[in-house]
Design a protein around this motif. Structure first.
Motif, PDB file in Angstrom:
ATOM      1  N   PHE A 119       0.837  -1.199   0.000  1.00 35.81           N
ATOM      2  CA  PHE A 119       0.000   0.000   0.000  1.00 35.81           C
ATOM      3  C   PHE A 119       0.875   1.253   0.000  1.00 35.81           C
ATOM      4  CE2 PHE A 119      -2.444   3.352   2.101  1.00 35.81           C
ATOM      5  CZ  PHE A 119      -3.682   3.266   1.461  1.00 35.81           C
ATOM      6  N   ALA A 120       1.914   1.233   0.841  1.00 41.19           N
ATOM      7  CA  ALA A 120       2.810   2.385   0.943  1.00 41.19           C
ATOM      8  C   ALA A 120       3.618   2.593  -0.333  1.00 41.19           C
ATOM      9  CB  ALA A 120       3.746   2.222   2.144  1.00 41.19           C
ATOM     10  N   ALA A 121       3.938   1.492  -1.033  1.00 34.55           N
ATOM     11  CA  ALA A 121       4.760   1.601  -2.236  1.00 34.55           C
ATOM     12  C   ALA A 121       4.007   2.234  -3.400  1.00 34.55           C
ATOM     13  CB  ALA A 121       5.267   0.221  -2.634  1.00 34.55           C
ATOM     14  N   ASP A 122       2.697   2.247  -3.349  1.00 33.93           N
ATOM     15  CA  ASP A 122       1.887   2.868  -4.402  1.00 33.93           C
ATOM     16  C   ASP A 122       1.939   4.383  -4.233  1.00 33.93           C
ATOM     17  OD1 ASP A 122      -0.114   3.864  -6.082  1.00 33.93           O
ATOM     18  OD2 ASP A 122      -1.406   2.123  -5.780  1.00 33.93           O
ATOM     19  N   ARG A 123       2.507   5.073  -5.209  1.00 39.24           N
ATOM     20  CA  ARG A 123       2.692   6.522  -5.113  1.00 39.24           C
ATOM     21  C   ARG A 123       1.382   7.277  -4.901  1.00 39.24           C
ATOM     22  NH1 ARG A 123       7.593   8.684  -6.797  1.00 39.24           N
ATOM     23  NH2 ARG A 123       9.114   7.183  -7.587  1.00 39.24           N
ATOM     24  N   ARG A 124       0.280   6.692  -5.338  1.00 40.68           N
ATOM     25  CA  ARG A 124      -1.017   7.359  -5.171  1.00 40.68           C
ATOM     26  C   ARG A 124      -1.416   7.449  -3.699  1.00 40.68           C
ATOM     27  NH1 ARG A 124      -4.298   3.558  -9.176  1.00 40.68           N
ATOM     28  NH2 ARG A 124      -3.009   2.084  -7.982  1.00 40.68           N
ATOM     29  N   ASN A 125      -0.801   6.618  -2.869  1.00 43.77           N
ATOM     30  CA  ASN A 125      -1.128   6.611  -1.439  1.00 43.77           C
ATOM     31  C   ASN A 125      -0.152   7.423  -0.596  1.00 43.77           C
ATOM     32  OD1 ASN A 125      -3.324   4.867  -1.890  1.00 43.77           O
ATOM     33  ND2 ASN A 125      -1.973   3.073  -1.831  1.00 43.77           N
ATOM     34  N   ARG A 126       0.819   8.079  -1.251  1.00 41.59           N
ATOM     35  CA  ARG A 126       1.833   8.824  -0.515  1.00 41.59           C
ATOM     36  C   ARG A 126       1.769  10.299  -0.843  1.00 41.59           C
ATOM     37  NH1 ARG A 126       5.771   5.096  -2.678  1.00 41.59           N
ATOM     38  NH2 ARG A 126       6.954   6.868  -3.486  1.00 41.59           N
ATOM     39  N   LEU A 127       2.344  11.073   0.062  1.00 41.98           N
ATOM     40  CA  LEU A 127       2.474  12.513  -0.150  1.00 41.98           C
ATOM     41  C   LEU A 127       3.884  12.905   0.255  1.00 41.98           C
ATOM     42  CD1 LEU A 127       0.385  14.708  -1.061  1.00 41.98           C
ATOM     43  CD2 LEU A 127       0.217  15.354   1.342  1.00 41.98           C
ATOM     44  N   PRO A 128       4.587  13.698  -0.547  1.00 39.54           N
ATOM     45  CA  PRO A 128       5.907  14.170  -0.103  1.00 39.54           C
ATOM     46  C   PRO A 128       5.763  15.068   1.114  1.00 39.54           C
ATOM     47  CG  PRO A 128       5.231  15.275  -2.142  1.00 39.54           C
ATOM     48  CD  PRO A 128       4.232  14.189  -1.890  1.00 39.54           C
ATOM     49  N   ALA A 129       6.748  15.040   1.972  1.00 39.68           N
ATOM     50  CA  ALA A 129       6.662  15.785   3.232  1.00 39.68           C
ATOM     51  C   ALA A 129       6.399  17.262   3.002  1.00 39.68           C
ATOM     52  CB  ALA A 129       7.938  15.590   4.042  1.00 39.68           C
ATOM     53  N   TRP A 130       6.964  17.836   1.941  1.00 43.35           N
ATOM     54  CA  TRP A 130       6.805  19.268   1.706  1.00 43.35           C
ATOM     55  C   TRP A 130       5.361  19.631   1.369  1.00 43.35           C
ATOM     56  CZ3 TRP A 130       4.796  20.268  -3.009  1.00 43.35           C
ATOM     57  CH2 TRP A 130       5.066  19.381  -4.047  1.00 43.35           C
ATOM     58  N   ALA A 131       4.570  18.642   0.925  1.00 46.40           N
ATOM     59  CA  ALA A 131       3.181  18.906   0.547  1.00 46.40           C
ATOM     60  C   ALA A 131       2.214  18.813   1.729  1.00 46.40           C
ATOM     61  CB  ALA A 131       2.748  17.941  -0.557  1.00 46.40           C
ATOM     62  N   LEU A 132       2.694  18.372   2.880  1.00 53.18           N
ATOM     63  CA  LEU A 132       1.855  18.342   4.076  1.00 53.18           C
ATOM     64  C   LEU A 132       1.687  19.756   4.631  1.00 53.18           C
ATOM     65  CD1 LEU A 132       3.525  15.253   5.780  1.00 53.18           C
ATOM     66  CD2 LEU A 132       1.135  15.341   5.029  1.00 53.18           C
ATOM     67  N   ASP A 133       0.544  20.021   5.221  1.00 55.86           N
ATOM     68  CA  ASP A 133       0.336  21.298   5.907  1.00 55.86           C
ATOM     69  C   ASP A 133       0.920  21.265   7.316  1.00 55.86           C
ATOM     70  OD1 ASP A 133      -1.158  22.468   3.769  1.00 55.86           O
ATOM     71  OD2 ASP A 133      -2.895  21.294   4.403  1.00 55.86           O
ATOM     72  N   THR A 134       0.711  20.137   8.004  1.00 57.62           N
ATOM     73  CA  THR A 134       1.113  20.033   9.411  1.00 57.62           C
ATOM     74  C   THR A 134       1.592  18.621   9.703  1.00 57.62           C
ATOM     75  OG1 THR A 134      -0.547  21.678  10.043  1.00 57.62           O
ATOM     76  CG2 THR A 134       0.319  20.279  11.797  1.00 57.62           C
ATOM     77  N   LEU A 135       2.643  18.512  10.500  1.00 57.44           N
ATOM     78  CA  LEU A 135       3.082  17.230  11.038  1.00 57.44           C
ATOM     79  C   LEU A 135       2.987  17.287  12.556  1.00 57.44           C
ATOM     80  CD1 LEU A 135       4.903  17.589   8.268  1.00 57.44           C
ATOM     81  CD2 LEU A 135       6.088  15.584   9.193  1.00 57.44           C
ATOM     82  N   ILE A 136       2.296  16.331  13.133  1.00 62.37           N
ATOM     83  CA  ILE A 136       2.237  16.154  14.584  1.00 62.37           C
ATOM     84  C   ILE A 136       3.212  15.037  14.917  1.00 62.37           C
ATOM     85  CG2 ILE A 136       0.785  15.488  16.542  1.00 62.37           C
ATOM     86  CD1 ILE A 136      -1.610  16.647  14.974  1.00 62.37           C
ATOM     87  N   VAL A 137       4.283  15.368  15.650  1.00 59.67           N
ATOM     88  CA  VAL A 137       5.383  14.425  15.842  1.00 59.67           C
ATOM     89  C   VAL A 137       5.584  14.116  17.325  1.00 59.67           C
ATOM     90  CG1 VAL A 137       6.510  15.244  13.747  1.00 59.67           C
ATOM     91  CG2 VAL A 137       7.178  16.208  15.926  1.00 59.67           C
ATOM     92  N   PRO A 138       5.971  12.890  17.650  1.00 59.45           N
ATOM     93  CA  PRO A 138       6.206  12.515  19.050  1.00 59.45           C
ATOM     94  C   PRO A 138       7.527  13.056  19.553  1.00 59.45           C
ATOM     95  CG  PRO A 138       6.723  10.674  17.621  1.00 59.45           C
ATOM     96  CD  PRO A 138       6.192  11.751  16.723  1.00 59.45           C
ATOM     97  N   LEU A 139       7.600  13.240  20.852  1.00 62.80           N
ATOM     98  CA  LEU A 139       8.817  13.716  21.512  1.00 62.80           C
ATOM     99  C   LEU A 139       9.190  12.768  22.638  1.00 62.80           C
ATOM    100  CD1 LEU A 139       7.788  17.458  22.118  1.00 62.80           C
ATOM    101  CD2 LEU A 139       8.858  16.498  20.093  1.00 62.80           C
ATOM    102  N   VAL A 140      10.483  12.662  22.891  1.00 65.88           N
ATOM    103  CA  VAL A 140      10.938  12.059  24.142  1.00 65.88           C
ATOM    104  C   VAL A 140      11.064  13.140  25.209  1.00 65.88           C
ATOM    105  CG1 VAL A 140      12.845  10.846  25.274  1.00 65.88           C
ATOM    106  CG2 VAL A 140      12.083  10.137  23.007  1.00 65.88           C
ATOM    107  N   GLY A 141      11.518  14.327  24.786  1.00 67.71           N
ATOM    108  CA  GLY A 141      11.633  15.442  25.723  1.00 67.71           C
ATOM    109  C   GLY A 141      11.529  16.766  25.003  1.00 67.71           C
ATOM    110  N   PHE A 142      11.249  17.830  25.765  1.00 67.78           N
ATOM    111  CA  PHE A 142      11.184  19.170  25.205  1.00 67.78           C
ATOM    112  C   PHE A 142      11.519  20.174  26.300  1.00 67.78           C
ATOM    113  CE2 PHE A 142       7.042  18.403  27.022  1.00 67.78           C
ATOM    114  CZ  PHE A 142       6.618  19.623  27.529  1.00 67.78           C
TER     115      PHE A 142
END
Length: 210
Positions: A119-142
């Motif tokens: 599923f992931a290998a199909d380009r139709r199911n992917r988006l390049p990171a630059w085309a995302l509006d927002t990334l919600i990412v996990p942290l170990v610390g901040f």
């Protein structure tokens, strides 16, 4: 909970990661659930989230704060949702793959659920990171300047390295339990800065300098 621990008091980054992961694992299931609800309430209020049409988030493991209570709200708003997927034949880089209710899932080598390889290998199911509006990412610390400590593999830093040079870039929102805050974190040259950190108790935006 604010804590004064930092790399100097805990010895090194490895020790600090170990301590911060221990803290979040000590939270009870009910504490985890309430923290997730409160986190998502804060996220919904952010203009960066409200105007996003393409968002990446993650599925939590090992006590990470859970952003998935946000999913029904995002789907109701017709937001396209993506998950980070370990990119095959690449050193610690990520793909961002569509996450729908029908997306076939498997566990990767870290035991994290992700869209399956075909599923992931199909380009139709992917988006390049630059085309995302927002990334919600996990942290170990901040820390209070919204500096981020990750797991140490550099997956997000490598996948988002283009943000050092490119004008258009997604908003990066780090999320964590309040108990994962420390006094200060070192900033490495390869670190990609966050737009903000959101915990179950606060929103921290870095102070602009210069």
């Amino acid at each position: 909970m604010n804590d004064t621990a930092d790399c100097s008091t805990l010895g090194d980054k490895t020790a600090l990661r170990r301590e911060l992961r221990r803290r979040r694992r000590t939270l009870s299931p009910s504490q985890q659930k309430q923290a997730a609800i409160t986190l998502c309430q804060r996220l919904k209020q952010l203009p960066e989230i409200q105007r996003s049409k393409r968002i990446s988030l993650y599925l939590p493991v090992n006590g990470e704060i859970d952003p998935t209570p946000l999913l029904p709200w995002l789907r109701q708003r017709k937001v396209s949702i993506y998950l980070p997927v370990l990119r095959p034949f690449s050193a610690n880089c990520l793909w961002f793959v569509a996450y729908r209710e029908s997306t076939p899932m498997v566990k990767n080598r870290f035991g994290i659920a992700e869209p399956c390889s075909w599923f992931a290998a199909d380009r139709r199911n992917r988006l390049p990171a630059w085309a995302l509006d927002t990334l919600i990412v996990p942290l170990v610390g901040f820390d209070q300047q919204a500096n981020r400590m990750g797991m140490g593999g550099g997956f997000y830093d490598r996948s988002l390295a283009f943000m050092r040079y490119q004008g258009l870039a997604p908003t990066l929102i780090g999320v964590a339990h309040a108990c994962q805050q420390v006094a200060t974190l070192p900033v490495e040259p390869w670190d990609i800065p966050l737009g903000m950190v959101v915990s179950d108790t606060m929103v921290i935006r870095p102070t602009k300098t210069g």
